[in-house]
Design an enzyme around this catalytic site. Structure first.
Site, PDB file in Angstrom:
ATOM      1  N   ASP A  66       0.816  -1.225   0.000  1.00  0.00           N
ATOM      2  CA  ASP A  66       0.000   0.000   0.000  1.00  0.00           C
ATOM      3  C   ASP A  66       0.845   1.268   0.000  1.00  0.00           C
ATOM      4  O   ASP A  66       0.307   2.379  -0.002  1.00  0.00           O
ATOM      5  CB  ASP A  66      -0.995  -0.003   1.183  1.00  0.00           C
ATOM      6  CG  ASP A  66      -0.345  -0.200   2.537  1.00  0.00           C
ATOM      7  OD1 ASP A  66       0.676  -0.904   2.621  1.00  0.00           O
ATOM      8  OD2 ASP A  66      -0.864   0.349   3.534  1.00  0.00           O
ATOM      9  N   HIS A  67       2.174   1.123  -0.027  1.00  0.00           N
ATOM     10  CA  HIS A  67       3.055   2.293  -0.019  1.00  0.00           C
ATOM     11  C   HIS A  67       3.916   2.414  -1.279  1.00  0.00           C
ATOM     12  O   HIS A  67       4.622   3.411  -1.437  1.00  0.00           O
ATOM     13  CB  HIS A  67       3.971   2.256   1.212  1.00  0.00           C
ATOM     14  CG  HIS A  67       3.195   2.354   2.484  1.00  0.00           C
ATOM     15  ND1 HIS A  67       3.103   3.505   3.225  1.00  0.00           N
ATOM     16  CD2 HIS A  67       2.410   1.438   3.104  1.00  0.00           C
ATOM     17  CE1 HIS A  67       2.320   3.301   4.270  1.00  0.00           C
ATOM     18  NE2 HIS A  67       1.878   2.054   4.215  1.00  0.00           N
ATOM     19  N   ASP A 210       3.825   3.873   8.484  1.00  0.00           N
ATOM     20  CA  ASP A 210       3.317   2.835   9.386  1.00  0.00           C
ATOM     21  C   ASP A 210       4.205   2.681  10.628  1.00  0.00           C
ATOM     22  O   ASP A 210       5.395   2.371  10.512  1.00  0.00           O
ATOM     23  CB  ASP A 210       3.274   1.492   8.651  1.00  0.00           C
ATOM     24  CG  ASP A 210       2.302   1.501   7.493  1.00  0.00           C
ATOM     25  OD1 ASP A 210       1.742   2.572   7.201  1.00  0.00           O
ATOM     26  OD2 ASP A 210       2.108   0.435   6.891  1.00  0.00           O
TER      27      ASP A 210
HETATM   28 ZN    ZN Z   1       0.473   0.804   5.271  1.00  0.00          ZN
HETATM   29 ZN    ZN Z   2       3.311  -1.385   6.437  1.00  0.00          ZN
END
Ligand code: ZN
Ligand code: ZN
Length: 308
Positions: A66-67, A210
């Site tokens: 997701d990054h 995160d």
């Molecule tokens: Zn994330």
């Molecule tokens: Zn992560």
């Protein structure tokens, strides 16, 4: 120089119609930087009207999907555009392999050079006058948080006024600008505050991807103008935050408070929450100067006078 932030994706894990996954654009003057580049970053840049051909560098926090999955498509698009200017990509160990794979994912004859740099807290980066420092966060894999720091700007020297006060041409003018008192003609001492206007403190932006709450992010964000912090969960899912290596909104707020940051923006919301209202209420109870980021939200960081 203008300094603008645009949130391109504020969701955790996977994209939904309401929220894209993680990416943040930082525009400083004519230059553009990305902090993370989740899937869909290119469309989010287009939707926000950010001229992405100007992209100078990408900073990756880590390589969870997701990054980072937006990079291969972004590189392909630059190739179609005939980009010639090199692109610098910074990140924790693993960035070189990730970039190598991204470049080789689909048939691709790059028209430009992509340079991956493995960095860490021991190696700050100086880029276009910005100092970028990093610190290790606390997640399930190695994650870097980043601080983008502008240099302090000295005040404007009124050369005409200095001349009238008898300051000779040459090095004395530079010494005045550097804050020294100098002797003018006739023995009059000329103080810098007589001829130099107020300086400006460099602005600082801290981006924590995160992470669980940790001491490194408090130190990294010390006195920052803006802290953007993981706020995946509300207090109802506090245990889940710890298990998965994330923070609640209230924990992000405690970090901003302990760091003495001016403003906190929450992001990286779990897609289980339709809106960030509960996050915002829980965080503001701890740190009132909290806002919730949203996809497409863009804000200017005003210049600020030098600290006295
Ligand atoms: Zn994330
Ligand atoms: Zn992560």
């Amino acid at each position: 120089m203008d300094l603008r932030l645009t949130f391109l994706g504020t969701g955790a894990g996977y994209p939904t119609p309401q929220r894209n996954v993680t990416a943040l654009a930082v525009e400083r003057g004519r230059r553009l930087y990305l902090l993370d580049c989740g899937e869909g970053t290119l469309r989010a840049l287009q939707a926000a009207g950010v001229g992405y051909g100007r992209l100078r560098a990408v900073f990756f926090s880590h390589f969870h999907a997701d990054h980072c999955l937006g990079l291969p498509g972004l590189l392909q698009t630059f190739q179609l555009m005939g980009r010639e200017r090199r692109l610098d990509i910074y990140g924790p160990p693993g960035v070189k392999e990730f970039v190598r794979r991204a470049v080789n994912l689909a048939p691709f004859s790059p028209t430009f050079c992509t340079i991956a740099h493995e960095i860490g807290p021991e190696a700050p980066v100086t880029l276009d006058g910005l100092t970028v420092t990093s610190a290790w966060m606390d997640h399930s894999v190695p994650v870097l948080g980043y601080r983008l720091q502008e240099p302090d700007q000295p005040g404007h020297l009124d050369v005409e006024r200095a001349r009238r006060l008898g300051v000779p041409e040459g090095p004395a003018l530079g010494r005045l600008k550097a804050g020294e008192t100098v002797e003018g003609e006739g023995g009059r001492m000329v103080r810098p505050e007589e001829v130099v206007g107020p300086g400006r403190s460099g602005r600082s932006l801290v981006f924590s991807s995160d992470t669980r709450p940790n001491r490194n992010v408090v130190a990294l964000a010390a006195g920052a103008d803006l802290l953007v912090h993981d706020s995946t969960f509300t207090e109802a899912h506090l245990a889940r935050a710890g298990e998965t290596g994330h923070s609640t909104a209230a924990q992000a707020a405690a970090t901003a408070r302990d760091a003495g940051a001016d403003t906190l923006y929450l992001w990286h919301f779990s897609q289980r929450y339709a809106d960030p209202d509960t996050h915002l209420a829980e965080a503001r109870a701890v740190f009132p100067a909290t806002e919730a980021a949203a996809d497409g939200l863009s804000l200017e960081l005003p210049g600020k006078p030098a600290a006295s």
